[in-house]
Structure formats: structure tokens, C-alpha cells
Design a protein around this motif. Structure first.
Motif, PDB file in Angstrom:
ATOM      1  N   GLN A  73       0.703  -1.189   0.091  1.00  0.00           N
ATOM      2  CA  GLN A  73      -0.021  -0.139   0.096  1.00  0.00           C
ATOM      3  C   GLN A  73       0.784   1.297   0.174  1.00  0.00           C
ATOM      4  O   GLN A  73       2.078   1.270   0.479  1.00  0.00           O
ATOM      5  N   PRO A  74       0.542   2.477  -0.654  1.00  0.00           N
ATOM      6  CA  PRO A  74       1.213   3.522  -0.386  1.00  0.00           C
ATOM      7  C   PRO A  74       1.618   4.051   0.846  1.00  0.00           C
ATOM      8  O   PRO A  74       0.926   3.729   1.849  1.00  0.00           O
ATOM      9  N   GLY A  75       2.809   4.538   1.100  1.00  0.00           N
ATOM     10  CA  GLY A  75       3.292   5.173   2.185  1.00  0.00           C
ATOM     11  C   GLY A  75       3.895   4.044   3.147  1.00  0.00           C
ATOM     12  O   GLY A  75       4.673   4.279   4.295  1.00  0.00           O
ATOM     13  N   MET A  76       3.961   2.716   2.735  1.00  0.00           N
ATOM     14  CA  MET A  76       4.831   1.649   3.459  1.00  0.00           C
ATOM     15  C   MET A  76       6.072   1.683   3.298  1.00  0.00           C
ATOM     16  O   MET A  76       6.774   2.305   2.472  1.00  0.00           O
ATOM     17  N   THR A  77       6.677   1.123   4.577  1.00  0.00           N
ATOM     18  CA  THR A  77       8.257   0.898   4.486  1.00  0.00           C
ATOM     19  C   THR A  77       8.369  -0.678   4.256  1.00  0.00           C
ATOM     20  O   THR A  77       7.890  -1.272   5.076  1.00  0.00           O
ATOM     21  N   LEU A  78       9.228  -0.961   3.205  1.00  0.00           N
ATOM     22  CA  LEU A  78       9.192  -2.309   2.878  1.00  0.00           C
ATOM     23  C   LEU A  78      10.552  -2.793   2.965  1.00  0.00           C
ATOM     24  O   LEU A  78      11.526  -2.024   2.804  1.00  0.00           O
ATOM     25  N   ALA A  79      10.807  -4.039   3.184  1.00  0.00           N
ATOM     26  CA  ALA A  79      12.116  -4.726   3.160  1.00  0.00           C
ATOM     27  C   ALA A  79      12.040  -5.762   2.157  1.00  0.00           C
ATOM     28  O   ALA A  79      11.253  -6.659   2.090  1.00  0.00           O
ATOM     29  N   LEU A  80      13.287  -5.738   1.382  1.00  0.00           N
ATOM     30  CA  LEU A  80      13.239  -6.793   0.373  1.00  0.00           C
ATOM     31  C   LEU A  80      14.762  -7.525   0.583  1.00  0.00           C
ATOM     32  O   LEU A  80      15.618  -6.943   0.379  1.00  0.00           O
ATOM     33  N   THR A  81      14.375  -8.650   1.012  1.00  0.00           N
ATOM     34  CA  THR A  81      16.107  -9.417   0.805  1.00  0.00           C
ATOM     35  C   THR A  81      16.538 -10.037  -0.390  1.00  0.00           C
ATOM     36  O   THR A  81      15.915  -9.607  -1.474  1.00  0.00           O
ATOM     37  N   GLY A  82      17.758 -10.205  -0.305  1.00  0.00           N
ATOM     38  CA  GLY A  82      18.391 -10.902  -1.512  1.00  0.00           C
ATOM     39  C   GLY A  82      17.736 -12.015  -2.252  1.00  0.00           C
ATOM     40  O   GLY A  82      17.038 -12.930  -1.464  1.00  0.00           O
ATOM     41  N   GLY A  83      17.758 -12.398  -3.524  1.00  0.00           N
ATOM     42  CA  GLY A  83      17.177 -13.381  -4.139  1.00  0.00           C
ATOM     43  C   GLY A  83      16.481 -13.095  -5.452  1.00  0.00           C
ATOM     44  O   GLY A  83      16.218 -11.975  -5.731  1.00  0.00           O
ATOM     45  N   THR A  84      16.150 -14.258  -6.422  1.00  0.00           N
ATOM     46  CA  THR A  84      15.789 -13.818  -7.840  1.00  0.00           C
ATOM     47  C   THR A  84      14.071 -13.715  -7.628  1.00  0.00           C
ATOM     48  O   THR A  84      13.737 -13.181  -8.496  1.00  0.00           O
ATOM     49  N   ALA A  98       8.166  -6.060 -10.641  1.00  0.00           N
ATOM     50  CA  ALA A  98       6.650  -5.620 -10.698  1.00  0.00           C
ATOM     51  C   ALA A  98       6.435  -4.344  -9.915  1.00  0.00           C
ATOM     52  O   ALA A  98       5.509  -3.428 -10.459  1.00  0.00           O
ATOM     53  N   LEU A  99       7.164  -4.154  -8.817  1.00  0.00           N
ATOM     54  CA  LEU A  99       6.889  -2.666  -8.243  1.00  0.00           C
ATOM     55  C   LEU A  99       7.475  -1.497  -8.765  1.00  0.00           C
ATOM     56  O   LEU A  99       6.786  -0.614  -8.776  1.00  0.00           O
ATOM     57  N   ALA A 100       8.513  -1.604  -9.827  1.00  0.00           N
ATOM     58  CA  ALA A 100       8.815  -0.484 -10.529  1.00  0.00           C
ATOM     59  C   ALA A 100       7.813  -0.213 -11.616  1.00  0.00           C
ATOM     60  O   ALA A 100       8.040   1.107 -11.841  1.00  0.00           O
ATOM     61  N   GLY A 101       7.154  -1.057 -11.896  1.00  0.00           N
ATOM     62  CA  GLY A 101       6.142  -0.410 -12.805  1.00  0.00           C
ATOM     63  C   GLY A 101       4.617  -0.028 -12.231  1.00  0.00           C
ATOM     64  O   GLY A 101       3.810   0.355 -12.819  1.00  0.00           O
ATOM     65  N   GLU A 102       4.808  -0.009 -10.912  1.00  0.00           N
ATOM     66  CA  GLU A 102       3.394   0.578 -10.065  1.00  0.00           C
ATOM     67  C   GLU A 102       4.022   1.909  -9.213  1.00  0.00           C
ATOM     68  O   GLU A 102       3.171   2.195  -8.610  1.00  0.00           O
ATOM     69  N   LEU A 103       5.132   2.454  -9.438  1.00  0.00           N
ATOM     70  CA  LEU A 103       5.541   3.489  -8.528  1.00  0.00           C
ATOM     71  C   LEU A 103       4.575   4.723  -8.784  1.00  0.00           C
ATOM     72  O   LEU A 103       4.428   5.419  -7.621  1.00  0.00           O
ATOM     73  N   ASP A 104       4.002   4.684  -9.660  1.00  0.00           N
ATOM     74  CA  ASP A 104       3.018   6.076  -9.831  1.00  0.00           C
ATOM     75  C   ASP A 104       1.640   6.054  -8.808  1.00  0.00           C
ATOM     76  O   ASP A 104       1.143   6.744  -8.163  1.00  0.00           O
ATOM     77  N   ARG A 105       1.218   4.450  -8.742  1.00  0.00           N
ATOM     78  CA  ARG A 105       0.057   4.264  -7.988  1.00  0.00           C
ATOM     79  C   ARG A 105       0.432   4.126  -6.415  1.00  0.00           C
ATOM     80  O   ARG A 105      -0.134   4.542  -5.601  1.00  0.00           O
ATOM     81  N   LEU A 106       1.598   3.561  -6.238  1.00  0.00           N
ATOM     82  CA  LEU A 106       2.131   3.186  -4.822  1.00  0.00           C
ATOM     83  C   LEU A 106       3.139   4.498  -4.401  1.00  0.00           C
ATOM     84  O   LEU A 106       4.269   4.159  -4.508  1.00  0.00           O
ATOM     85  N   ALA A 107       2.450   5.601  -3.908  1.00  0.00           N
ATOM     86  CA  ALA A 107       3.563   6.641  -3.522  1.00  0.00           C
ATOM     87  C   ALA A 107       3.881   6.544  -2.346  1.00  0.00           C
ATOM     88  O   ALA A 107       3.574   5.763  -1.306  1.00  0.00           O
TER      89      ALA A 107
END
Length: 270
Positions: A92-103, A111-120
Motif C-alpha cells: 500500500q502507498p506509504g509503506m516501508t518495505l524490506a526486500l531481501t536478496g534473491g531472484t 513488478a513494483l517498479a512498474g507501479e510507482l505512480d500508484r504506490l506513492a
């Protein structure tokens, strides 16, 4: 065929050959040469290949420094893409996310990079060099913030060790999306790398909700080092190739066990 699938195929060819031609790849994949040029441009920007006239060249450092990521990036790719699409729905917009290493987490970053306009107003904390580079290059005019932990680099392009753990001890995240080498019904989340296991444990300590992204081949796999028990996991997202017996075994052990439909099914309903 989706862009990540095409790019994975180009990388696979570059593992076998020093250079590839646009015309050859376009013919093999049955797509336009312009499409392949765009794929090569993306690989060049993300530091995975070198764009040359008429094609792409393998980076000299790839074979010695980056075997883990490149050898795994296109394995179970359909499942990873489906898992990434499903995981994206939790953000959701405004979240702080953690992404660990891996494919698999890398595919979520795609996928997230394509939704940056929506997920501010997102903040992403990561120890993955590939995730950090991808999001940095794709953020454009968005207000995305990317924080990299620092640490010792692994073949899977993750930063691990005391520096990474110290950084994570000072941070708090809403969601942690974690890829793992194995999930065992009794030993929980495991990794073949001791330092990576310790770093992933620090990610868990820093988050409110742990989401495991694991394709169907990861279940009942026990690696050297334990990361955390299944009781630490809120959600597991896997692909629809998971065996019914596996789903029946693991679903009672976590709050949410989600089987992601195939990517074609998702796009047909969207």
C-alpha cells in the motif's frame, strides 16, 4: 513472453557466448528486433550486460563474481512472476518495505517498479544490490526512497554480515518480503549461507509482518543454517505448481498460505 522472461533468456545465452546478436535472439524468441533492443537496453542499465552495436556482450565480471544470481534468475521463472504479482497486492502507498536478496524478490522489485505512480511515498530497505540498482534506475520522478544496508557481498548479490545486521537493528519496516533457499516443516526457514541466515534473521526482527516468497521447489528443503521457525512467518506465497500434500502440510503452520495463479490467468482477469 514477458520482458523479464526475454531478458533472462538473453542472460542465459550470454553465459554460453561472449556476445549475442539482436537478430538471432529476436528470431529465437519470435519477437521484433526493437523489443530485443529494449531488453538489452534494460540489461545494460541494470548492470547485467553491456550493450554493443547490433547486440549485447557479456560482462567480464559476470562469470566469476555473479554466478549465483545469473544461474538462478530464470529458474522457475513463471512461478516467480506469479508470486511477484501476488505479493504486489499486499503493498500500500506509504509503506516501508524490506526486500531481501534473491531472484524471486528481484521479480517483485521489477513488478513494483512498474507501479510507482500508484504506490506513492514508499521506502524500500534492501540488502540486494540488484533490487537496489533496479529501483534506483526505475524510480524516475517518483518519491520512492531506497535504503541499502551495506555489508559483505555474496554470489547471490546480497549484502550480509555484521554491517548489514547493525543497519537493520536501527530500522523498522511494515512488510518484509523474503526469499529463502528452503522451507522445512520442522526446521523452518533455512539458508546454505550462515551469514545470510543471520542477516535474514535481522530482517525478521525489524519487521511487523514477514512474507515468504518461495516457489514450489523450496518446500521440504533443509539447508545448513536456520533463519527462523515457521511461527515467525505471517504469509507464504508460492506458485500453483505446489503439491496439494505440501499445501496441506504447511498451510496450518502459518496465518496465510497463498497459492498464486499463473501469470497468464492474472493478466486475463486484470
Amino acid at each position: 513472453m514477458l520482458a523479464p522472461e526475454r531478458q533472462a533468456r538473453i542472460l542465459k545465452e550470454l553465459q554460453l557466448h561472449e556476445a549475442v546478436r539482436v537478430t538471432d535472439i529476436a528470431a529465437v524468441l519470435n519477437v521484433s528486433e526493437m523489443t530485443i533492443r529494449r531488453d538489452i537496453e534494460a540489461l545494460d542499465q541494470n548492470g547485467l550486460a553491456r550493450k554493443i552495436h547490433g547486440g549485447a556482450m557479456r560482462l567480464a565480471r559476470l562469470s566469476s563474481l555473479e554466478p549465483g544470481f545469473l544461474l538462478n534468475v530464470d529458474k522457475q521463472l513463471d512461478g516467480k512472476l506469479a508470486i511477484a504479482e501476488q505479493a504486489l497486492q499486499l503493498i500500500q502507498p506509504g509503506m516501508t518495505l524490506a526486500l531481501t536478496g534473491g531472484t524471486t524478490t528481484y521479480q517483485l522489485a521489477v513488478a513494483l517498479a512498474g507501479e510507482l505512480d500508484r504506490l506513492a511515498n514508499l521506502c524500500v530497505v534492501t540488502n540486494s544490490l540488484k533490487v537496489a540498482e533496479l529501483l534506483y534506475r526505475q524510480q524516475g520522478s517518483s518519491d520512492l526512497k531506497v535504503i541499502v544496508t551495506g555489508g559483505e557481498r555474496t554470489p547471490s548479490e546480497a549484502l550480509v554480515g555484521p554491517v548489514a545486521r547493525l543497519a537493520l537493528s536501527k530500522l523498522n519496516t511494515d512488510l518484509c518480503f523474503m526469499g529463502v533457499h528452503g522451507i522445512d516443516s520442522s526446521r523452518g526457514l533455512t539458508s546454505p549461507n550462515w551469514l545470510e541466515a543471520e542477516t535474514n534473521a535481522a530482517f525478521i526482527d525489524a519487521t511487523t509482518r514477514l512474507v515468504i516468497l518461495a516457489d514450489s521447489t523450496k518446500f521440504q528443503v533443509r539447508s545448513l543454517a536456520s533463519i527462523a521457525p515457521l511461527s515467525a512467518v505471517d504469509t507464504i506465497i508460492t506458485d500453483d505448481s505446489v503439491a496439494p500434500t505440501t499445501a496441506a502440510l504447511f498451510s496450518p503452520k502459518v496465518a496465510n498460505f497463498i497459492t498464486a495463479p499463473a501469470i497468464t490467468s492474472i493478466r486475463k482477469t486484470s
